[in-house]
Design a protein around this motif. Structure first.
Motif, mmCIF file in Angstrom:
data_model
loop_
_atom_site.group_PDB
_atom_site.id
_atom_site.type_symbol
_atom_site.label_atom_id
_atom_site.label_comp_id
_atom_site.label_asym_id
_atom_site.label_seq_id
_atom_site.Cartn_x
_atom_site.Cartn_y
_atom_site.Cartn_z
ATOM 1 N N TYR A 74 -9.457 -1.032 9.784
ATOM 2 C CA TYR A 74 -9.068 -0.650 8.415
ATOM 3 C C TYR A 74 -8.826 0.851 8.335
ATOM 4 C CZ TYR A 74 -9.115 -1.383 3.285
ATOM 5 O OH TYR A 74 -8.796 -1.489 1.950
ATOM 6 N N ASN A 75 -9.661 1.619 9.036
ATOM 7 C CA ASN A 75 -9.447 3.075 9.059
ATOM 8 C C ASN A 75 -8.156 3.451 9.775
ATOM 9 O OD1 ASN A 75 -11.634 3.994 7.553
ATOM 10 N ND2 ASN A 75 -13.021 3.984 9.310
ATOM 11 N N PHE A 76 -7.799 2.698 10.814
ATOM 12 C CA PHE A 76 -6.548 2.964 11.538
ATOM 13 C C PHE A 76 -5.317 2.550 10.726
ATOM 14 C CE2 PHE A 76 -8.963 2.670 15.740
ATOM 15 C CZ PHE A 76 -8.792 4.016 16.044
ATOM 16 N N GLY A 212 -20.201 3.843 2.198
ATOM 17 C CA GLY A 212 -19.399 4.272 3.331
ATOM 18 C C GLY A 212 -19.921 5.446 4.121
ATOM 19 N N ILE A 213 -21.051 6.002 3.725
ATOM 20 C CA ILE A 213 -21.606 7.167 4.433
ATOM 21 C C ILE A 213 -22.804 6.734 5.270
ATOM 22 C CG2 ILE A 213 -22.742 9.410 4.185
ATOM 23 C CD1 ILE A 213 -21.129 9.838 1.629
ATOM 24 N N ARG A 220 -18.915 10.210 6.938
ATOM 25 C CA ARG A 220 -18.260 9.192 6.122
ATOM 26 C C ARG A 220 -17.553 8.213 7.053
ATOM 27 N NH1 ARG A 220 -17.328 7.363 1.470
ATOM 28 N NH2 ARG A 220 -18.356 9.018 0.296
ATOM 29 N N ILE A 221 -18.040 6.991 7.094
ATOM 30 C CA ILE A 221 -17.478 5.951 7.953
ATOM 31 C C ILE A 221 -16.282 5.292 7.272
ATOM 32 C CG2 ILE A 221 -17.987 3.839 9.246
ATOM 33 C CD1 ILE A 221 -19.638 6.320 10.088
ATOM 34 N N LEU A 222 -16.398 5.109 5.964
ATOM 35 C CA LEU A 222 -15.345 4.511 5.148
ATOM 36 C C LEU A 222 -15.260 5.244 3.823
ATOM 37 C CD1 LEU A 222 -15.955 0.636 5.295
ATOM 38 C CD2 LEU A 222 -13.903 1.795 6.083
ATOM 39 N N ARG A 229 -14.258 -2.701 -0.808
ATOM 40 C CA ARG A 229 -13.444 -3.837 -0.366
ATOM 41 C C ARG A 229 -14.110 -4.593 0.790
ATOM 42 N NH1 ARG A 229 -8.403 -3.239 -2.913
ATOM 43 N NH2 ARG A 229 -8.113 -1.142 -3.737
ATOM 44 N N LEU A 230 -14.755 -3.847 1.686
ATOM 45 C CA LEU A 230 -15.466 -4.510 2.796
ATOM 46 C C LEU A 230 -16.601 -5.385 2.283
ATOM 47 C CD1 LEU A 230 -15.347 -4.427 5.994
ATOM 48 C CD2 LEU A 230 -13.782 -2.888 4.802
ATOM 49 N N ASN A 231 -17.351 -4.864 1.315
ATOM 50 C CA ASN A 231 -18.428 -5.662 0.733
ATOM 51 C C ASN A 231 -17.878 -6.898 0.035
ATOM 52 O OD1 ASN A 231 -20.783 -4.297 1.505
ATOM 53 N ND2 ASN A 231 -20.583 -2.792 -0.121
#
Length: 304
Positions: A74-76, A212-213, A220-222, A229-231
């Motif tokens: 998702y980050n990419f 996200g942290i 910060r991971i997300l 949205r991941l949750n």
């Protein structure tokens, strides 16, 4: 709240619980796991720890790792990720071929096997050394440098991975797999072989309870939006075709694995991991779900 006391109370209530599930013996290595194992670990966002039972014994987290690979992809890819995989509950088994055929090679969501294979394909495209880079990401997120793949389990999964091979070939025929199938499959089997204790699993997923942290590195991971949205995806899709039942009974976003593990998140409060190897017919930990239902009822800590 005295979570330790609550764990003991619920464990006593479950002493007469008839667990009619079975270990995941279709993967030979998982079939050797002691079915009586049971562990729980809760980590609060201010790093308080509460545990019970076999919480410090490593087990194969299996599909729980799909959440972590999704985070990385998702980050990419950002929002264009959703052109290749959906966000809808599957309504069918986690390894369904019928659904893929109907949906022209687009998996319903990233947490069923087909969806996780697409996510694996995306990571193979982005990472120079996919297996090394991914496990380093997991270690960074968790703050635990010793987390690793289990070669024995990965090889065991390869030896019986016929349906997963069928899924990826079907998606390849629709143009939704870009890389060499053998490379993607090798990454996927290793991804599923990661071993953690309940404590490590709870700690690893804490960043989804803190928007996200990572509380351990303050990285910060997300983004907040992506964390939300991941949750949501875990809430809707984390338990295959039993996601609605888990949401109804437990009321937390979470993810299961056929190794018997479950991790669940209470945003801004805690991350909890439960391990009990016997699975129900849907492929989720039988006793684990029962424990979490009693736990959220006792603590009144559902998101609803």
């Amino acid at each position: 709240m005295n979570y330790k006391k609550i764990f003991i109370k619920i464990a006593n209530e479950l002493a007469t619980f008839k667990d009619n599930g079975n270990v995941a013996n279709y993967i030979p290595e998982l079939g050797t796991v002691d079915p009586s194992k049971f562990g729980v670990h809760l980590t609060t966002i201010n790093d308080k720890h509460f545990n019970f039972g076999d919480s410090n014994e490593k087990f194969s987290i299996q599909s729980i790792s799909k959440v972590l690979s999704l985070v990385m992809a998702y980050n990419f890819e950002g929002e264009k990720l959703w052109k290749r995989v959906g966000v809808e509950p599957s309504g069918t088994a986690f390894n369904s071929l019928i659904q893929l055929e109907t949906d022209l090679g687009i998996p319903r969501n990233p947490l069923i096997n087909a969806g996780a294979l697409v996510i694996s394909d995306i990571l193979v495209s982005h990472l120079k050394n996919p297996k090394k880079d991914f496990i380093e990401f997991v270690r960074r997120v968790s703050g635990i440098s010793t987390i690793d793949y289990c070669t024995r389990i990965a090889e065991s999964e390869k030896s019986t991975g016929y349906r997963n091979t069928a899924l990826i070939n079907l998606m390849k025929s629709f143009g939704n797999i870009k890389n060499d199938i053998d490379i993607v499959m090798d990454f996927y089997f290793n991804l599923c072989s990661i071993e953690m204790t309940c404590k490590e699993l709870s700690q690893t997923f804490l960043f989804l309870a803190t928007y996200g942290i990572s509380p351990y590195t303050e990285e910060r991971i997300l983004s907040k939006s992506k964390s939300k949205r991941l949750n949501a995806i875990m809430q809707l899709c984390g338990f295959y075709d039993e996601a609605g039942e888990f949401s109804f009974k437990v009321g937390l976003p979470g993810k299961s694995g056929v190794g018997g593990g479950i991790v669940a998140i209470y945003p801004n409060k805690y991350s909890i991991a439960v391990w009990s190897p016997k699975l129900n017919k849907k492929g989720n930990s039988n006793k684990g779900i029962q424990f979490l239902e009693l736990f959220t009822s006792e603590t009144k800590t559902s998101i609803f």
